[in-house]
Design a protein around this motif. Structure first.
Motif, mmCIF file in Angstrom:
data_model
loop_
_atom_site.group_PDB
_atom_site.id
_atom_site.type_symbol
_atom_site.label_atom_id
_atom_site.label_comp_id
_atom_site.label_asym_id
_atom_site.label_seq_id
_atom_site.Cartn_x
_atom_site.Cartn_y
_atom_site.Cartn_z
ATOM 1 N N PHE A 198 11.594 25.389 27.890
ATOM 2 C CA PHE A 198 10.839 24.364 28.618
ATOM 3 C C PHE A 198 10.960 22.969 28.019
ATOM 4 O O PHE A 198 10.357 22.036 28.538
ATOM 5 C CB PHE A 198 9.357 24.764 28.657
ATOM 6 N N ILE A 199 11.682 22.790 26.922
ATOM 7 C CA ILE A 199 11.833 21.458 26.327
ATOM 8 C C ILE A 199 12.641 20.592 27.302
ATOM 9 O O ILE A 199 13.788 20.905 27.618
ATOM 10 C CB ILE A 199 12.527 21.520 24.951
ATOM 11 N N ALA A 200 12.017 19.555 27.795
ATOM 12 C CA ALA A 200 12.618 18.699 28.819
ATOM 13 C C ALA A 200 13.775 17.881 28.250
ATOM 14 O O ALA A 200 13.749 17.492 27.079
ATOM 15 C CB ALA A 200 11.557 17.772 29.398
ATOM 16 N N PRO A 201 14.784 17.614 29.073
ATOM 17 C CA PRO A 201 15.957 16.863 28.600
ATOM 18 C C PRO A 201 15.631 15.504 27.980
ATOM 19 O O PRO A 201 16.328 15.067 27.082
ATOM 20 C CB PRO A 201 16.794 16.691 29.869
ATOM 21 N N GLN A 202 14.571 14.843 28.413
ATOM 22 C CA GLN A 202 14.240 13.527 27.867
ATOM 23 C C GLN A 202 13.474 13.607 26.551
ATOM 24 O O GLN A 202 13.208 12.600 25.914
ATOM 25 C CB GLN A 202 13.474 12.673 28.889
ATOM 26 N N LEU A 235 10.010 24.653 20.240
ATOM 27 C CA LEU A 235 11.304 25.158 20.695
ATOM 28 C C LEU A 235 11.091 26.062 21.890
ATOM 29 O O LEU A 235 10.092 26.778 21.950
ATOM 30 C CB LEU A 235 11.998 25.987 19.600
ATOM 31 N N GLY A 236 12.036 26.047 22.828
ATOM 32 C CA GLY A 236 11.963 26.960 23.961
ATOM 33 C C GLY A 236 12.700 26.428 25.172
ATOM 34 O O GLY A 236 13.207 25.300 25.171
ATOM 35 N N MET A 258 22.280 9.247 17.008
ATOM 36 C CA MET A 258 21.910 10.539 16.462
ATOM 37 C C MET A 258 22.719 11.618 17.180
ATOM 38 O O MET A 258 22.840 11.623 18.387
ATOM 39 C CB MET A 258 20.402 10.789 16.642
ATOM 40 N N SER A 259 23.260 12.541 16.436
ATOM 41 C CA SER A 259 24.003 13.662 16.988
ATOM 42 C C SER A 259 23.071 14.548 17.814
ATOM 43 O O SER A 259 21.883 14.635 17.546
ATOM 44 C CB SER A 259 24.614 14.464 15.842
ATOM 45 N N ASP A 260 23.630 15.222 18.813
ATOM 46 C CA ASP A 260 22.823 16.076 19.690
ATOM 47 C C ASP A 260 22.500 17.441 19.103
ATOM 48 O O ASP A 260 21.698 18.167 19.656
ATOM 49 C CB ASP A 260 23.551 16.293 21.019
ATOM 50 N N SER A 296 16.083 17.224 22.299
ATOM 51 C CA SER A 296 16.023 18.298 23.284
ATOM 52 C C SER A 296 17.256 19.196 23.270
ATOM 53 O O SER A 296 17.146 20.397 23.503
ATOM 54 C CB SER A 296 15.805 17.737 24.683
ATOM 55 N N THR A 297 18.419 18.666 22.974
ATOM 56 C CA THR A 297 19.626 19.481 23.017
ATOM 57 C C THR A 297 19.528 20.655 22.046
ATOM 58 O O THR A 297 19.853 21.788 22.394
ATOM 59 C CB THR A 297 20.868 18.630 22.697
ATOM 60 N N VAL A 298 19.059 20.425 20.851
ATOM 61 C CA VAL A 298 18.979 21.496 19.858
ATOM 62 C C VAL A 298 17.653 22.261 19.931
ATOM 63 O O VAL A 298 17.577 23.404 19.505
ATOM 64 C CB VAL A 298 19.246 20.929 18.440
#
Length: 120
Positions: free
Chosen positions: A25-29, A22-23, A1-3, A33-35
């Protein structure tokens, strides 16, 4: 899946961050999360049973906020006055320095958008 794209369900994803989709605080895992991670705005899917409330007031919030009623009946108390959202699509926008609390008068679903997304 694209980021740089994500497809999800607000009911499912809301459990991860107290309703926030969205915000900053969305954790990398977190899936997508990237978008979904943003310093520009926060979006919340709020499901509130009748009688649920935020009895304490926010304190000196320095963001702009929009609250949009999807379903139910929802009272919003602002330091400038109170309003009841009761018709699907009713919304309120308030700016920095206005504090708030709220109560779900009936089972309610609301969408909250805040900007910018600030830590703390």
């Amino acid at each position: 899946m694209s980021d740089n794209w994500y497809s999800g369900n607000a009911n499912d994803d809301a459990d991860q961050h107290r309703g926030w989709l969205l915000g900053h605080f969305i954790a990398p895992q977190t899936p997508g999360s990237t978008v979904r991670q943003s310093d520009h705005l926060e979006v919340k899917w709020g499901i509130h049973p009748a009688g649920q409330q935020r009895p304490e007031w926010t304190a000196d919030d320095q963001r702009t906020t929009m609250l949009l009623l999807v379903s139910g009946r929802f009272r919003l108390d602002l330091t400038t006055g109170s309003t009841v959202l009761e018709r699907q699509g009713d919304y309120v926008v308030w700016g920095p320095g206005i504090d708030h609390s709220w109560q779900a008068e009936k089972d309610s679903v609301v969408v909250t958008v805040r900007w910018p997304s600030l830590a703390g």
